[in-house]
Design a protein around this motif. Sequence first.
Motif, mmCIF file in Angstrom:
data_model
loop_
_atom_site.group_PDB
_atom_site.id
_atom_site.type_symbol
_atom_site.label_atom_id
_atom_site.label_comp_id
_atom_site.label_asym_id
_atom_site.label_seq_id
_atom_site.Cartn_x
_atom_site.Cartn_y
_atom_site.Cartn_z
ATOM 1 N N GLY A 144 0.835 -1.193 0.000
ATOM 2 C CA GLY A 144 0.000 0.000 0.000
ATOM 3 C C GLY A 144 0.866 1.238 0.000
ATOM 4 O O GLY A 144 2.001 1.222 -0.456
ATOM 5 N N HIS A 145 0.333 2.306 0.543
ATOM 6 C CA HIS A 145 1.044 3.571 0.578
ATOM 7 C C HIS A 145 0.703 4.280 1.882
ATOM 8 O O HIS A 145 -0.289 3.978 2.531
ATOM 9 C CB HIS A 145 0.668 4.437 -0.624
ATOM 10 N N PRO A 146 1.538 5.250 2.280
ATOM 11 C CA PRO A 146 1.223 5.993 3.500
ATOM 12 C C PRO A 146 0.002 6.878 3.286
ATOM 13 O O PRO A 146 -0.108 7.556 2.277
ATOM 14 C CB PRO A 146 2.483 6.814 3.746
ATOM 15 N N GLU A 185 -1.468 13.499 0.925
ATOM 16 C CA GLU A 185 -2.019 13.516 -0.420
ATOM 17 C C GLU A 185 -0.854 13.412 -1.404
ATOM 18 O O GLU A 185 0.283 13.685 -1.050
ATOM 19 C CB GLU A 185 -2.847 14.772 -0.678
ATOM 20 N N ARG A 186 -1.183 13.028 -2.603
ATOM 21 C CA ARG A 186 -0.162 12.866 -3.624
ATOM 22 C C ARG A 186 0.137 14.232 -4.255
ATOM 23 O O ARG A 186 -0.778 14.942 -4.656
ATOM 24 C CB ARG A 186 -0.667 11.898 -4.684
ATOM 25 N N ASP A 187 1.424 14.586 -4.341
ATOM 26 C CA ASP A 187 1.768 15.847 -4.983
ATOM 27 C C ASP A 187 1.948 15.631 -6.485
ATOM 28 O O ASP A 187 1.728 14.538 -6.998
ATOM 29 C CB ASP A 187 3.007 16.480 -4.342
ATOM 30 N N ARG A 188 2.360 16.652 -7.184
ATOM 31 C CA ARG A 188 2.443 16.546 -8.640
ATOM 32 C C ARG A 188 3.574 15.642 -9.113
ATOM 33 O O ARG A 188 3.617 15.263 -10.270
ATOM 34 C CB ARG A 188 2.604 17.927 -9.253
ATOM 35 N N TYR A 189 4.485 15.258 -8.213
ATOM 36 C CA TYR A 189 5.566 14.352 -8.560
ATOM 37 C C TYR A 189 5.263 12.906 -8.184
ATOM 38 O O TYR A 189 6.100 12.029 -8.360
ATOM 39 C CB TYR A 189 6.861 14.798 -7.875
ATOM 40 N N GLY A 190 4.091 12.671 -7.613
ATOM 41 C CA GLY A 190 3.694 11.321 -7.229
ATOM 42 C C GLY A 190 4.106 10.938 -5.824
ATOM 43 O O GLY A 190 3.929 9.793 -5.425
ATOM 44 N N PHE A 239 3.845 11.145 -1.649
ATOM 45 C CA PHE A 239 2.827 11.397 -0.636
ATOM 46 C C PHE A 239 3.395 12.392 0.367
ATOM 47 O O PHE A 239 4.413 12.142 0.994
ATOM 48 C CB PHE A 239 2.415 10.094 0.054
ATOM 49 N N VAL A 240 2.716 13.532 0.497
ATOM 50 C CA VAL A 240 3.183 14.605 1.371
ATOM 51 C C VAL A 240 2.055 14.999 2.320
ATOM 52 O O VAL A 240 0.876 14.870 1.990
ATOM 53 C CB VAL A 240 3.640 15.841 0.558
ATOM 54 N N PRO A 241 2.397 15.469 3.529
ATOM 55 C CA PRO A 241 1.345 15.888 4.466
ATOM 56 C C PRO A 241 0.659 17.161 3.989
ATOM 57 O O PRO A 241 1.280 18.032 3.384
ATOM 58 C CB PRO A 241 2.102 16.115 5.772
ATOM 59 N N ILE A 242 -0.629 17.244 4.276
ATOM 60 C CA ILE A 242 -1.374 18.461 3.962
ATOM 61 C C ILE A 242 -1.446 19.316 5.222
ATOM 62 O O ILE A 242 -1.038 18.882 6.301
ATOM 63 C CB ILE A 242 -2.780 18.145 3.398
ATOM 64 N N SER A 243 -1.949 20.508 5.098
ATOM 65 C CA SER A 243 -1.903 21.448 6.220
ATOM 66 C C SER A 243 -2.987 21.210 7.263
ATOM 67 O O SER A 243 -2.960 21.819 8.319
ATOM 68 C CB SER A 243 -1.997 22.887 5.701
ATOM 69 N N VAL A 244 -3.948 20.334 7.001
ATOM 70 C CA VAL A 244 -5.038 20.079 7.945
ATOM 71 C C VAL A 244 -4.591 19.030 8.959
ATOM 72 O O VAL A 244 -4.185 17.930 8.589
ATOM 73 C CB VAL A 244 -6.303 19.601 7.201
ATOM 74 N N LYS A 245 -4.661 19.382 10.236
ATOM 75 C CA LYS A 245 -4.326 18.451 11.318
ATOM 76 C C LYS A 245 -5.571 18.260 12.167
ATOM 77 O O LYS A 245 -6.257 19.220 12.465
ATOM 78 C CB LYS A 245 -3.188 18.986 12.163
ATOM 79 N N THR A 246 -5.827 17.008 12.550
ATOM 80 C CA THR A 246 -7.028 16.705 13.313
ATOM 81 C C THR A 246 -6.660 15.889 14.535
ATOM 82 O O THR A 246 -5.961 14.879 14.424
ATOM 83 C CB THR A 246 -8.019 15.893 12.450
ATOM 84 N N ALA A 247 -7.135 16.315 15.687
ATOM 85 C CA ALA A 247 -6.931 15.522 16.901
ATOM 86 C C ALA A 247 -7.744 14.241 16.797
ATOM 87 O O ALA A 247 -8.829 14.225 16.219
ATOM 88 C CB ALA A 247 -7.352 16.313 18.127
ATOM 89 N N LEU A 248 -7.211 13.162 17.330
ATOM 90 C CA LEU A 248 -7.885 11.873 17.245
ATOM 91 C C LEU A 248 -9.203 11.879 18.017
ATOM 92 O O LEU A 248 -10.125 11.143 17.687
ATOM 93 C CB LEU A 248 -6.966 10.773 17.783
ATOM 94 N N GLU A 249 -9.316 12.746 19.003
ATOM 95 C CA GLU A 249 -10.525 12.815 19.823
ATOM 96 C C GLU A 249 -11.704 13.447 19.097
ATOM 97 O O GLU A 249 -12.840 13.305 19.534
ATOM 98 C CB GLU A 249 -10.256 13.599 21.111
#
Length: 193
Positions: free
Chosen positions: A89-91, A121-126, A128-138
């Motif tokens: 799979g992928h991250p 999300e996948r960037d234009r080079y293919g 996987f990079v983090p996006i700016s949205v962070k969500t607490a698990l709660e």
Amino acid sequence: MKLSFLFSLLLLTLNSFSQNKVLPMDEHGKYTFLEITELKSVPKDIMSANAKRFFKTNSKTIKLKSAQKDTAFYGTGKMIIQKGIAGIGHPSGEAAYTIAIELRNGKYRLILSDFVVTPYERDRYGNFVPISVKTALEKSPGKLNRSEWENNMNAIVTESNKIAAKLKVIMSNTQTEPKQEVKQPATVSRTEW
């Protein structure tokens, strides 16, 4: 006909084995992984050296922030959440967390909490990079995000168990860290050849 029967039987068994793992909540309403392990044969000073060694050997993913008199170690870490089955799979994201290792005579306590998930999300080079949205698990997921939240929770529980297993191996060491012998350079004699 036989092939479709076997395929449906395989799917049924996979669904029955895929149990959703959920971390318990602490008194502050945060999902927390807690493990208390007894080590009667390891003295407290060696356990302290082992805890420092744990942070040093895992320095790429876990950073030591502070220590209190060799009885408590606090840090932060990051784990990668994989999407897929059996390592294929992928991250799909990363989860940042805080880690605490507290020592007592004959036992230690590992606490992982404050999980914050950042999707990839996948960037234009293919890549996987983090996006700016962070969500607490709660944060409770909605109807649409429920399966993604459950997958993240399963991955966090699995990775937390791996961290606990690594810590248990290092903490069970009963000897102090062997000091490396410093080799003196050979003396050079200009008179003899």
